[in-house]
Design a protein around this motif. Structure first.
Motif, PDB file in Angstrom:
ATOM      1  N   ILE A   5       1.009  -1.058  -0.053  1.00  0.00           N
ATOM      2  CA  ILE A   5       0.059   0.337   0.245  1.00  0.00           C
ATOM      3  C   ILE A   5       0.515   1.061   0.180  1.00  0.00           C
ATOM      4  O   ILE A   5       0.784   2.183  -0.681  1.00  0.00           O
ATOM      5  N   ARG A   6       2.030   1.373   0.882  1.00  0.00           N
ATOM      6  CA  ARG A   6       2.564   1.947   0.670  1.00  0.00           C
ATOM      7  C   ARG A   6       3.470   2.377  -0.518  1.00  0.00           C
ATOM      8  O   ARG A   6       3.349   4.220  -0.746  1.00  0.00           O
ATOM      9  N   GLU A   7       4.130   1.674  -1.170  1.00  0.00           N
ATOM     10  CA  GLU A   7       4.869   1.605  -2.236  1.00  0.00           C
ATOM     11  C   GLU A   7       3.788   2.899  -3.700  1.00  0.00           C
ATOM     12  O   GLU A   7       3.862   3.490  -4.008  1.00  0.00           O
ATOM     13  N   ARG A   8       2.173   2.056  -3.400  1.00  0.00           N
ATOM     14  CA  ARG A   8       1.300   2.779  -4.030  1.00  0.00           C
ATOM     15  C   ARG A   8       1.307   4.126  -4.434  1.00  0.00           C
ATOM     16  O   ARG A   8       1.016   4.718  -5.132  1.00  0.00           O
ATOM     17  N   VAL A   9       1.227   4.050  -2.434  1.00  0.00           N
ATOM     18  CA  VAL A   9       0.840   5.448  -2.386  1.00  0.00           C
ATOM     19  C   VAL A   9       1.659   6.587  -2.582  1.00  0.00           C
ATOM     20  O   VAL A   9       1.611   7.611  -2.986  1.00  0.00           O
ATOM     21  N   ARG A  10       2.772   6.066  -2.498  1.00  0.00           N
ATOM     22  CA  ARG A  10       3.343   6.893  -3.146  1.00  0.00           C
ATOM     23  C   ARG A  10       4.155   7.553  -4.564  1.00  0.00           C
ATOM     24  O   ARG A  10       4.489   8.300  -4.814  1.00  0.00           O
ATOM     25  N   LEU A 299      -2.575  16.546  -2.458  1.00  0.00           N
ATOM     26  CA  LEU A 299      -0.785  16.132  -2.159  1.00  0.00           C
ATOM     27  C   LEU A 299      -0.476  16.068  -1.174  1.00  0.00           C
ATOM     28  O   LEU A 299       0.612  15.777  -0.109  1.00  0.00           O
ATOM     29  N   TYR A 300      -1.163  16.634   0.352  1.00  0.00           N
ATOM     30  CA  TYR A 300      -0.562  17.399   1.018  1.00  0.00           C
ATOM     31  C   TYR A 300      -1.144  16.470   2.113  1.00  0.00           C
ATOM     32  O   TYR A 300      -0.670  15.233   2.827  1.00  0.00           O
ATOM     33  N   PRO A 301      -2.600  15.351   1.902  1.00  0.00           N
ATOM     34  CA  PRO A 301      -3.640  14.376   2.806  1.00  0.00           C
ATOM     35  C   PRO A 301      -2.095  13.371   2.063  1.00  0.00           C
ATOM     36  O   PRO A 301      -1.873  12.283   3.461  1.00  0.00           O
ATOM     37  N   ILE A 302      -1.560  12.501   0.423  1.00  0.00           N
ATOM     38  CA  ILE A 302      -0.841  11.356   0.665  1.00  0.00           C
ATOM     39  C   ILE A 302       0.106  11.796   1.232  1.00  0.00           C
ATOM     40  O   ILE A 302       0.906  10.591   1.738  1.00  0.00           O
ATOM     41  N   SER A 303       1.191  12.521   1.724  1.00  0.00           N
ATOM     42  CA  SER A 303       1.726  13.325   1.909  1.00  0.00           C
ATOM     43  C   SER A 303       1.903  12.686   3.336  1.00  0.00           C
ATOM     44  O   SER A 303       3.151  12.142   4.103  1.00  0.00           O
ATOM     45  N   ARG A 304       0.689  13.334   4.056  1.00  0.00           N
ATOM     46  CA  ARG A 304       0.998  12.598   5.230  1.00  0.00           C
ATOM     47  C   ARG A 304       0.501  10.840   5.517  1.00  0.00           C
ATOM     48  O   ARG A 304       1.270  10.290   6.862  1.00  0.00           O
ATOM     49  N   GLN A 305      -0.273  10.758   4.850  1.00  0.00           N
ATOM     50  CA  GLN A 305      -0.635   9.222   4.538  1.00  0.00           C
ATOM     51  C   GLN A 305       1.224   8.441   4.420  1.00  0.00           C
ATOM     52  O   GLN A 305       1.412   7.390   5.424  1.00  0.00           O
ATOM     53  N   ILE A 306       2.069   9.039   3.825  1.00  0.00           N
ATOM     54  CA  ILE A 306       3.168   8.457   3.754  1.00  0.00           C
ATOM     55  C   ILE A 306       4.055   8.139   4.575  1.00  0.00           C
ATOM     56  O   ILE A 306       5.101   7.128   4.858  1.00  0.00           O
ATOM     57  N   ALA A 307       4.382   9.508   5.384  1.00  0.00           N
ATOM     58  CA  ALA A 307       4.480   9.942   6.364  1.00  0.00           C
ATOM     59  C   ALA A 307       4.126   9.071   7.739  1.00  0.00           C
ATOM     60  O   ALA A 307       5.908   9.202   8.620  1.00  0.00           O
ATOM     61  N   PHE A 308       3.008   8.888   7.835  1.00  0.00           N
ATOM     62  CA  PHE A 308       2.526   8.081   9.018  1.00  0.00           C
ATOM     63  C   PHE A 308       3.187   6.574   8.760  1.00  0.00           C
ATOM     64  O   PHE A 308       3.789   5.819   9.780  1.00  0.00           O
ATOM     65  N   MET A 309       2.894   6.440   7.412  1.00  0.00           N
ATOM     66  CA  MET A 309       3.640   5.003   6.840  1.00  0.00           C
ATOM     67  C   MET A 309       4.809   4.487   7.537  1.00  0.00           C
ATOM     68  O   MET A 309       5.715   3.356   8.151  1.00  0.00           O
ATOM     69  N   ILE A 328      -9.092  10.050  -1.040  1.00  0.00           N
ATOM     70  CA  ILE A 328      -7.949  10.277  -0.376  1.00  0.00           C
ATOM     71  C   ILE A 328      -8.560  10.221   1.718  1.00  0.00           C
ATOM     72  O   ILE A 328      -8.006   8.947   1.471  1.00  0.00           O
ATOM     73  N   GLY A 329      -9.302  10.313   1.512  1.00  0.00           N
ATOM     74  CA  GLY A 329      -9.727  10.306   3.185  1.00  0.00           C
ATOM     75  C   GLY A 329     -10.409   8.283   3.263  1.00  0.00           C
ATOM     76  O   GLY A 329     -10.089   8.169   4.429  1.00  0.00           O
ATOM     77  N   ASP A 330     -11.248   7.809   2.082  1.00  0.00           N
ATOM     78  CA  ASP A 330     -10.965   6.868   2.118  1.00  0.00           C
ATOM     79  C   ASP A 330     -10.669   5.464   2.347  1.00  0.00           C
ATOM     80  O   ASP A 330     -10.068   4.204   3.322  1.00  0.00           O
ATOM     81  N   LEU A 331      -8.974   6.218   1.915  1.00  0.00           N
ATOM     82  CA  LEU A 331      -8.163   5.705   2.166  1.00  0.00           C
ATOM     83  C   LEU A 331      -7.332   5.546   3.498  1.00  0.00           C
ATOM     84  O   LEU A 331      -6.926   4.192   3.997  1.00  0.00           O
TER      85      LEU A 331
END
Length: 575
Positions: A5-10, A299-309, A328-331
């Motif tokens: 999931i992390r690689e896909r989001v990145r 962009l910022y929500p995706i960056s937050r998710q990457i930083a979280f993971m 993004i919220g559903d993810l």
């Protein structure tokens, strides 16, 4: 799974970031080019309009100059053809000339009234000798070659009146049967007032320059930012920096020269530029707003998710904060649900391991119970009661009372809540006073005074007693003779005032400074310095601050040889 999931989001984040940069670059380029195109069009339009306007104004000024020349020609012709002038110049002797002088003076006065700029009318005979002048200003005859046409002098200066002038000359002829006879010449002297008004009105703006120059290039009148070398222009010309209009005026030999910097022609484009700036700013603001929204919601929500993971392994209890109601919220919600399921499974495994370890520990603990004895407060209370019973059996009442006081004092110290009523604290203080009285054989005493209205107020446990103990230990033990510690508790307004005062040996100034510094350190850093002295005193101060904060007041007054007084003001009700 989490890694996938992390690689896909990145990967999605990198693609969106690339598209975001490309869109921003394209929009910025379009806006930048649009700004320059609009600016170019505005400059071209303003330049064309200003060029046409300046040409019209210059043409009007030249026409006014030519009209001025024509008016002067008419006036000059009226003068040289006037019968009184002809008679005046033709007179053969002084007597005849004096007879004609009165009519000449009338003619001169009438012309001066008609033209306010006419300063003088001067007549010379055929030999060039001055024979008449009537006016306010007189200048030497200019060096002119007179012919049948008007002859204009260059710029002339009158030092007396501090004004520029010019002269117009014309020969005076008498018509005879055989032709024309030269009788002399007439010169009209004018100031430049009318000419100055014309060039002032023709000045396009403050950056331009316009002047009427004579044959030698000197400015007769000028306006604006005129430079002397502008007088060299004899025809229209244009270069990168300026636009020049230069034409001769009639038969005067003069030129009217107008020099206009091109940047001055663009002053009319200021309004259009302002509109352009406003439009450009609005478009840039809209673009920035759209980019900010794109960054905030994607962009910022995706960056937050990457930083979280990436930081999830450091704190597995953390979850992604869902701020968006989109894909993004559903993810993020799906990821949180997956992490909750993983944590639940891990918890079940850990709980199973814990139960197994507890069973092993219980087995080992059972084996050690037989070898361990427990000492609890009840053992000490029972021992003190046994000693008290033995003392009473043998008739030692004082030992029994002391044992009872010590037992109650100990029970109070190790049992109960963190807070007590003032009444309970004072009762324990009475027991401590009883122990002190026995210990010192009545030499030192503890006196307690409190009103009944403060009995039910709650205060921290062991807040007053350590101060009394400190006063006995450091204030009275080293004193020769009897000593007393007085404890006074009363309510003043919304505060409970506790005063502990002894008449012991007091505290030295150096020690007072150390204690004050230690209290300031605690207020500043919430730590008590390890000074080795006054630990009980400082512990009371620390507990008071922890319980009441900065609302409580703690003051110390001491004089060596006279005793010490500690005063606390505690908010009623505590925290």
């Amino acid at each position: 799974m989490l890694r996938f999931i992390r690689e896909r989001v990145r990967g999605r984040h990198k693609k969106l970031l690339h598209d975001y940069i490309v869109i921003f670059f394209i929009m910025g380029t379009v806006l930048f080019l649009s700004f320059f195109v609009i600016g170019y069009i505005a400059d071209s339009t303003a330049m064309g309009q200003s060029r046409g306007a300046s040409r019209v104004i210059y043409k009007q000024a030249r026409e006014q100059m030519e009209q001025f020349e024509e008016d002067l020609a008419n006036m000059q012709m009226n003068v040289v053809k006037d019968e009184s002038v002809l008679c005046f110049l033709e007179a053969s002797d002084v007597y005849e000339r004096l007879l004609a002088l009165e009519r000449v003076q009338g003619m001169v006065g009438m012309n001066r009234r008609i033209n306010r700029n006419l300063e003088n009318i001067i007549f010379y005979d055929e030999g060039g000798n001055l024979i008449f002048a009537l006016g306010n200003v007189f200048l030497d005859k200019p060096d002119l070659e007179l012919n049948e046409m008007l002859n204009f002098s260059g710029r002339m200066w009158d030092d007396a009146s501090k004004q520029a002038c010019f002269e117009v000359g014309l020969p005076v002829y008498k018509e005879d049967v055989g032709g024309y006879t030269l009788l002399g010449s007439a010169y009209l002297l004018f100031n430049v007032g009318n000419l100055q008004d014309i060039v002032n009105r023709a000045l396009l703006n403050e950056e331009s320059a316009i002047a009427l120059v004579d044959g030698s290039g000197r400015a007769i009148v000028k306006a604006g930012k005129w430079e002397d070398y502008y007088g060299e222009y004899e025809a229209d010309m244009e270069d990168k920096s300026r636009l020049v209009y230069a034409e001769y005026v009639g038969a005067t030999g003069w030129r009217i020269v107008n020099v206009i910097p091109k940047k001055a022609l663009l002053s009319g484009a200021s309004q259009m530029r302002k509109i352009t700036y406003v439009a450009f700013f609005a478009m840039v603001s809209m673009m920035v707003f759209l980019c900010a929204m794109l960054y905030k919601h994607i962009l910022y929500p995706i960056s937050r998710q990457i930083a979280f993971m990436e930081g999830f392994t450091k704190d597995t209890h953390r979850r992604i904060e869902v701020l968006e109601d989109n894909e993004i919220g559903d993810l993020a919600r799906k990821m949180n649900q997956m992490l909750d399921d993983i944590e639940k499974l891990n918890g079940e495994i850990i709980e199973s391991n814990r139960k197994f370890l507890e069973m092993e520990y219980a087995k080992k603990q059972t084996e050690m119970i037989a070898y361990r004895s427990q000492i609890n407060p009840h053992f000490l209370y029972n021992t003190f009661n046994c000693i008290r019973g033995m003392a009473l059996y043998h008739g030692e009442k004082e030992i029994a009372d002391l044992t009872m006081a010590l037992s109650s004092f100990f029970r109070y110290s190790v049992q109960g809540e963190e807070t007590v009523t003032v009444r309970e604290a004072l009762e324990n203080l009475q027991r401590y006073a009883q122990i002190i009285q026995y210990r010192f054989n009545g030499k030192h005493k503890v006196a307690v005074n409190a009103s009944r209205d403060v009995y039910l107020i709650k205060i921290p446990k062991m807040l007053i007693q350590p101060l009394v103990e400190n006063a006995v230990l450091h204030g009275l033990e080293t004193k020769v003779g009897e000593g007393t510690v007085r404890v006074d508790v009363r309510q003043e307004g919304q505060g409970l005032v506790v005063r502990v005062k002894d008449d012991g040996c007091g505290i030295s100034e150096e020690k007072q400074r150390e204690l004050k510094w230690a209290m300031e350190c605690f207020d500043r850093e919430e730590t008590i310095p390890d000074g080795g002295q006054g630990i009980g005193f400082l512990n009371v101060y620390r507990r008071m601050r922890l319980f009441y904060g900065q609302e409580a007041v703690f003051t110390v007054r001491s004089t060596e040889g006279e005793g010490t007084e500690i005063r606390m003001v505690l908010p009623v009700g505590g925290r």
